[in-house]
Design a protein around this motif. Structure first.
Motif, PDB file in Angstrom:
ATOM      1  N   THR A   1      -7.368  -5.136   6.421  1.00 57.63           N
ATOM      2  CA  THR A   1      -5.926  -5.117   6.103  1.00 57.63           C
ATOM      3  C   THR A   1      -5.343  -6.498   5.839  1.00 57.63           C
ATOM      4  O   THR A   1      -4.191  -6.598   5.400  1.00 57.63           O
ATOM      5  CB  THR A   1      -5.142  -4.464   7.253  1.00 57.63           C
ATOM      6  N   GLY A   2      -6.067  -7.559   6.088  1.00 53.23           N
ATOM      7  CA  GLY A   2      -5.547  -8.901   5.848  1.00 53.23           C
ATOM      8  C   GLY A   2      -4.592  -9.348   6.934  1.00 53.23           C
ATOM      9  O   GLY A   2      -4.598  -8.818   8.052  1.00 53.23           O
ATOM     10  N   THR A   3      -3.751 -10.318   6.564  1.00 53.60           N
ATOM     11  CA  THR A   3      -2.847 -10.895   7.565  1.00 53.60           C
ATOM     12  C   THR A   3      -1.369 -10.699   7.225  1.00 53.60           C
ATOM     13  O   THR A   3      -0.507 -11.087   8.006  1.00 53.60           O
ATOM     14  CB  THR A   3      -3.127 -12.407   7.707  1.00 53.60           C
ATOM     15  N   GLU A   4      -1.100 -10.141   6.073  1.00 54.09           N
ATOM     16  CA  GLU A   4       0.299  -9.924   5.672  1.00 54.09           C
ATOM     17  C   GLU A   4       0.706  -8.496   6.034  1.00 54.09           C
ATOM     18  O   GLU A   4       0.255  -7.533   5.411  1.00 54.09           O
ATOM     19  CB  GLU A   4       0.455 -10.149   4.162  1.00 54.09           C
ATOM     20  N   HIS A   5       1.537  -8.363   7.070  1.00 50.90           N
ATOM     21  CA  HIS A   5       1.951  -7.039   7.527  1.00 50.90           C
ATOM     22  C   HIS A   5       3.412  -7.037   7.946  1.00 50.90           C
ATOM     23  O   HIS A   5       3.946  -8.081   8.361  1.00 50.90           O
ATOM     24  CB  HIS A   5       1.109  -6.597   8.737  1.00 50.90           C
ATOM     25  N   PRO A   6       4.050  -5.878   7.861  1.00 52.72           N
ATOM     26  CA  PRO A   6       5.413  -5.777   8.391  1.00 52.72           C
ATOM     27  C   PRO A   6       5.402  -5.833   9.916  1.00 52.72           C
ATOM     28  O   PRO A   6       4.348  -5.716  10.556  1.00 52.72           O
ATOM     29  CB  PRO A   6       5.897  -4.411   7.880  1.00 52.72           C
ATOM     30  N   VAL A   7       6.570  -5.995  10.488  1.00 55.29           N
ATOM     31  CA  VAL A   7       6.688  -6.124  11.942  1.00 55.29           C
ATOM     32  C   VAL A   7       6.136  -4.880  12.645  1.00 55.29           C
ATOM     33  O   VAL A   7       5.540  -4.974  13.726  1.00 55.29           O
ATOM     34  CB  VAL A   7       8.162  -6.353  12.341  1.00 55.29           C
ATOM     35  N   SER A   8       6.310  -3.693  12.060  1.00 54.33           N
ATOM     36  CA  SER A   8       5.843  -2.460  12.694  1.00 54.33           C
ATOM     37  C   SER A   8       4.338  -2.486  12.934  1.00 54.33           C
ATOM     38  O   SER A   8       3.851  -2.013  13.966  1.00 54.33           O
ATOM     39  CB  SER A   8       6.211  -1.246  11.825  1.00 54.33           C
ATOM     40  N   VAL A   9       3.592  -3.048  11.974  1.00 50.38           N
ATOM     41  CA  VAL A   9       2.135  -3.112  12.112  1.00 50.38           C
ATOM     42  C   VAL A   9       1.747  -4.087  13.217  1.00 50.38           C
ATOM     43  O   VAL A   9       0.867  -3.803  14.043  1.00 50.38           O
ATOM     44  CB  VAL A   9       1.476  -3.503  10.784  1.00 50.38           C
ATOM     45  N   TRP A  10       2.404  -5.240  13.229  1.00 43.67           N
ATOM     46  CA  TRP A  10       2.091  -6.214  14.280  1.00 43.67           C
ATOM     47  C   TRP A  10       2.473  -5.666  15.667  1.00 43.67           C
ATOM     48  O   TRP A  10       1.804  -5.942  16.660  1.00 43.67           O
ATOM     49  CB  TRP A  10       2.822  -7.530  14.024  1.00 43.67           C
ATOM     50  N   THR A  11       3.554  -4.876  15.716  1.00 45.87           N
ATOM     51  CA  THR A  11       3.937  -4.237  16.980  1.00 45.87           C
ATOM     52  C   THR A  11       2.834  -3.293  17.459  1.00 45.87           C
ATOM     53  O   THR A  11       2.443  -3.304  18.634  1.00 45.87           O
ATOM     54  CB  THR A  11       5.250  -3.456  16.805  1.00 45.87           C
ATOM     55  N   ALA A  12       2.321  -2.464  16.519  1.00 45.75           N
ATOM     56  CA  ALA A  12       1.246  -1.536  16.872  1.00 45.75           C
ATOM     57  C   ALA A  12      -0.008  -2.298  17.302  1.00 45.75           C
ATOM     58  O   ALA A  12      -0.681  -1.926  18.275  1.00 45.75           O
ATOM     59  CB  ALA A  12       0.936  -0.625  15.683  1.00 45.75           C
ATOM     60  N   TYR A  13      -0.307  -3.373  16.583  1.00 43.67           N
ATOM     61  CA  TYR A  13      -1.479  -4.199  16.908  1.00 43.67           C
ATOM     62  C   TYR A  13      -1.358  -4.747  18.337  1.00 43.67           C
ATOM     63  O   TYR A  13      -2.305  -4.689  19.122  1.00 43.67           O
ATOM     64  CB  TYR A  13      -1.581  -5.338  15.897  1.00 43.67           C
ATOM     65  N   ALA A  14      -0.178  -5.264  18.671  1.00 42.90           N
ATOM     66  CA  ALA A  14       0.023  -5.855  20.002  1.00 42.90           C
ATOM     67  C   ALA A  14      -0.076  -4.796  21.098  1.00 42.90           C
ATOM     68  O   ALA A  14      -0.707  -5.016  22.138  1.00 42.90           O
ATOM     69  CB  ALA A  14       1.383  -6.547  20.056  1.00 42.90           C
ATOM     70  N   PHE A  15       0.508  -3.626  20.879  1.00 47.77           N
ATOM     71  CA  PHE A  15       0.477  -2.570  21.895  1.00 47.77           C
ATOM     72  C   PHE A  15      -0.946  -2.066  22.134  1.00 47.77           C
ATOM     73  O   PHE A  15      -1.310  -1.737  23.265  1.00 47.77           O
ATOM     74  CB  PHE A  15       1.399  -1.413  21.502  1.00 47.77           C
ATOM     75  N   ILE A  16      -1.741  -1.998  21.084  1.00 47.99           N
ATOM     76  CA  ILE A  16      -3.141  -1.572  21.253  1.00 47.99           C
ATOM     77  C   ILE A  16      -3.899  -2.581  22.111  1.00 47.99           C
ATOM     78  O   ILE A  16      -4.668  -2.202  23.015  1.00 47.99           O
ATOM     79  CB  ILE A  16      -3.829  -1.409  19.877  1.00 47.99           C
ATOM     80  N   GLN A  17      -3.688  -3.856  21.859  1.00 52.44           N
ATOM     81  CA  GLN A  17      -4.355  -4.900  22.653  1.00 52.44           C
ATOM     82  C   GLN A  17      -3.928  -4.826  24.121  1.00 52.44           C
ATOM     83  O   GLN A  17      -4.755  -4.924  25.034  1.00 52.44           O
ATOM     84  CB  GLN A  17      -4.016  -6.286  22.079  1.00 52.44           C
TER      85      GLN A  17
END
Length: 216
Positions: free
Chosen positions: A17-33
């Motif tokens: 998916t690369g590194t360019e994402h909306p805030v919603s994606v980064w939020t999901a990424y952080a919650f999974i971690q």
């Protein structure tokens, strides 16, 4: 082994998916971690054994279920990549809130279990202490009749149930006070006092045991 998931997940996330994402994606990424770290912390912090279940589930099972659910929700958000993050954030905060609530419920249940085990250990110690103290007196009594009376007290104490309840706490204190009197009487060599104290131990112990049987 614990590093396998974060390594695989992060490599797949950034490669696909690369590194360019909306805030919603980064939020999901952080919650999974965070969810995965909570699983690891739960496995390290909990004591050996299943622990007290809440709603039929142990803390380890609850943490694992939260992680799987968070992973599925997070992957859906990552794939959809919504432009706004409010819904994604609310959904994941609700999931995290449910997990925190269940974690607190497990913590309270485990505290109650620990207190119950401590109380049971104290109850067992009461019977063991009283029995051992009376047994230690037998060697210092030469009169056969008096010795039989004290042996009767010892037998009744030894055969008493180790469980206890609030209804018999007064009886137990009475029994320990009678054992104290019995020890003093044996030390003084007062035969009548020995008989009286031993008989009171028997009567009080039998009364305690009857109350325990009827309180089941």
């Amino acid at each position: 082994m614990a590093l396998i998931f974060p390594i695989v997940f992060n490599v797949a996330f950034f490669v696909l998916t690369g590194t360019e994402h909306p805030v919603s994606v980064w939020t999901a990424y952080a919650f999974i971690q965070v969810a995965y770290m909570l699983v690891l912390l739960t496995s390290v912090a909990t004591t050996p054994g299943p622990g007290a279940p809440v709603f039929g589930f142990t803390l380890g099972t609850t943490a694992g279920a939260y992680f799987v659910l968070e992973l599925l929700v997070g992957l859906v958000i990552i794939v959809l990549a919504p432009a706004t993050f409010d819904v994604a954030l609310i959904v994941q905060v609700v999931l995290a809130g449910i997990f925190v609530f269940l974690w607190l419920a497990h913590h309270q249940a485990n505290q109650h279990t620990a207190q119950r085990m401590e109380r049971h250990a104290a109850e067992r110690e009461y019977v063991r202490e009283a029995t051992a103290r009376v047994e230690s007196l037998l060697g210092g009594i030469s009169d056969r009749g008096v010795r039989r009376t004290v042996e009767r007290a010892y037998d009744v104490l030894r055969s008493s149930p180790t469980r206890s309840s609030a209804a018999v706490h007064g009886d137990e204190q009475d029994i320990l006070a009678s054992v104290n009197r019995l020890e003093r009487a044996v030390s003084d060599g007062n035969v009548q006092a020995i008989r009286d104290a031993a008989q009171h131990v028997v009567a009080a112990t039998e009364a305690r045991n009857r109350k325990l049987r009827t309180s089941r």
